[in-house]
Write a protein that holds these residues in place. Structure first.
Motif, PDB file in Angstrom:
ATOM      1  N   UNK A 144      52.914  23.887   9.350  1.00 49.92           N
ATOM      2  CA  UNK A 144      52.121  22.770   8.843  1.00 49.92           C
ATOM      3  C   UNK A 144      50.830  23.369   8.317  1.00 49.92           C
ATOM      4  N   UNK A 145      50.347  22.857   7.196  1.00 48.31           N
ATOM      5  CA  UNK A 145      49.129  23.395   6.587  1.00 48.31           C
ATOM      6  C   UNK A 145      47.941  23.289   7.534  1.00 48.31           C
ATOM      7  N   UNK A 146      47.192  24.367   7.568  1.00 47.29           N
ATOM      8  CA  UNK A 146      46.018  24.441   8.444  1.00 47.29           C
ATOM      9  C   UNK A 146      44.963  23.409   8.057  1.00 47.29           C
ATOM     10  N   UNK A 147      44.931  23.016   6.778  1.00 48.33           N
ATOM     11  CA  UNK A 147      43.906  22.105   6.280  1.00 48.33           C
ATOM     12  C   UNK A 147      44.469  20.727   5.927  1.00 48.33           C
ATOM     13  N   UNK A 148      45.557  20.334   6.580  1.00 47.96           N
ATOM     14  CA  UNK A 148      46.168  19.035   6.332  1.00 47.96           C
ATOM     15  C   UNK A 148      45.143  17.932   6.631  1.00 47.96           C
ATOM     16  N   UNK A 149      44.806  17.103   5.631  1.00 50.69           N
ATOM     17  CA  UNK A 149      43.790  16.071   5.857  1.00 50.69           C
ATOM     18  C   UNK A 149      44.217  15.021   6.885  1.00 50.69           C
ATOM     19  N   UNK A 150      45.519  14.829   7.067  1.00 49.57           N
ATOM     20  CA  UNK A 150      45.991  13.884   8.075  1.00 49.57           C
ATOM     21  C   UNK A 150      45.599  14.347   9.471  1.00 49.57           C
ATOM     22  N   UNK A 151      45.686  15.657   9.720  1.00 51.52           N
ATOM     23  CA  UNK A 151      45.302  16.205  11.019  1.00 51.52           C
ATOM     24  C   UNK A 151      43.785  16.268  11.154  1.00 51.52           C
ATOM     25  N   UNK A 152      43.102  16.652  10.092  1.00 50.34           N
ATOM     26  CA  UNK A 152      41.640  16.713  10.117  1.00 50.34           C
ATOM     27  C   UNK A 152      41.078  17.700  11.122  1.00 50.34           C
ATOM     28  N   UNK A 153      41.688  18.864  11.228  1.00 50.44           N
ATOM     29  CA  UNK A 153      41.215  19.873  12.190  1.00 50.44           C
ATOM     30  C   UNK A 153      39.858  20.401  11.746  1.00 50.44           C
ATOM     31  N   UNK A 172      52.812  26.030   3.636  1.00 55.46           N
ATOM     32  CA  UNK A 172      53.170  25.127   4.722  1.00 55.46           C
ATOM     33  C   UNK A 172      53.242  23.680   4.259  1.00 55.46           C
ATOM     34  N   UNK A 173      53.924  22.863   5.024  1.00 52.93           N
ATOM     35  CA  UNK A 173      54.089  21.442   4.700  1.00 52.93           C
ATOM     36  C   UNK A 173      52.901  20.632   5.186  1.00 52.93           C
ATOM     37  N   UNK A 174      52.697  19.503   4.567  1.00 51.44           N
ATOM     38  CA  UNK A 174      51.798  18.509   5.124  1.00 51.44           C
ATOM     39  C   UNK A 174      52.561  17.797   6.233  1.00 51.44           C
ATOM     40  N   UNK A 175      51.854  17.318   7.239  1.00 53.13           N
ATOM     41  CA  UNK A 175      52.502  16.683   8.382  1.00 53.13           C
ATOM     42  C   UNK A 175      53.450  15.569   7.940  1.00 53.13           C
ATOM     43  N   UNK A 176      53.055  14.768   6.977  1.00 53.87           N
ATOM     44  CA  UNK A 176      53.892  13.638   6.542  1.00 53.87           C
ATOM     45  C   UNK A 176      55.222  14.094   5.949  1.00 53.87           C
ATOM     46  N   UNK A 177      55.301  15.350   5.475  1.00 54.22           N
ATOM     47  CA  UNK A 177      56.525  15.875   4.873  1.00 54.22           C
ATOM     48  C   UNK A 177      57.251  16.879   5.775  1.00 54.22           C
TER      49      UNK A 177
END
Length: 191
Positions: A144-153, A172-177
């Motif tokens: 999963x992408x480290x900078x996925x905006x859904x996760x907002x890490x 990496x994938x976005x969480x939604x995908x």
């Protein structure tokens, strides 16, 4: 050994006892009886070690096939380690927590199977060691992408212009995908 709960169910911080004198110190860092008595895995099948420079960001990795629980420790240096709950049947699904791990602290982080894992190096260099509960199976690994905006890490990247990321992690994938781990028996993932 002291074991601490974290904000994520089943993710634990472990701090072995350190005994020292003028010669230095000694610490028992793993004992199958101690781990089993605490409800943690007492069987690990593979040890991995990475060496990275400041600004290297690895992850967020997880496994669909042959999922791995991971016992992580910074041997030297300073990392900020992240766990993301990807277990579809977990109340913490999609939640993340970050943890400072320093080589001199002899502290471990237990991340059960079904979690994505990654870290960024905050010191000049860092050696990271982690034990896994199953063997690495490349065909089962996902990211999963480290900078996925859904996760907002909230990665602590002060002073790091741009993190150094592998080509594989950049794809990496976005969480939604993302393909998610199969529903896991949450009681089995603790041990």
């Amino acid at each position: 050994m002291q074991i601490f709960d974290t904000s994520l169910r089943d993710v634990k911080r472990l701090r072995p006892q350190k005994n020292g004198d003028e010669r230095g110190w000694f610490s028992e860092v793993f004992n199958t009886r101690t781990f089993a008595a605490a409800g943690l895995p007492d069987r690990f099948v593979q040890d991995n070690q990475s060496f990275s420079q400041r600004g290297v960001l690895r992850g967020l990795h997880y496994q669909l096939l042959q999922p791995q629980g991971k016992l992580i420790r910074a041997i030297s240096g300073h990392i900020w380690d992240v766990a993301v709950d990807l277990r579809p049947n977990s109340a913490d699904f999609g939640k993340w927590a970050g943890f400072d791990l320093h080589g001199e602290d002899i502290e471990f982080l237990w991340i059960p199977q079904g979690f994505a894992h990654g870290f960024v190096v905050l010191s000049e260099t860092a050696n990271v060691l982690y034990k896994t509960t199953d063997f690495y199976y490349p065909a089962g690994e996902r990211c999963v992408r480290w900078n996925d905006p859904t996760l907002g890490i909230a990665w602590p990247l002060e002073g790091i212009e741009e993190p150094l990321i592998s080509a594989k992690d950049a794809k990496g994938s976005f969480l939604q995908d993302a393909e998610l781990p199969a529903s896991l028996d949450l009681h089995q993932t603790i041990a």
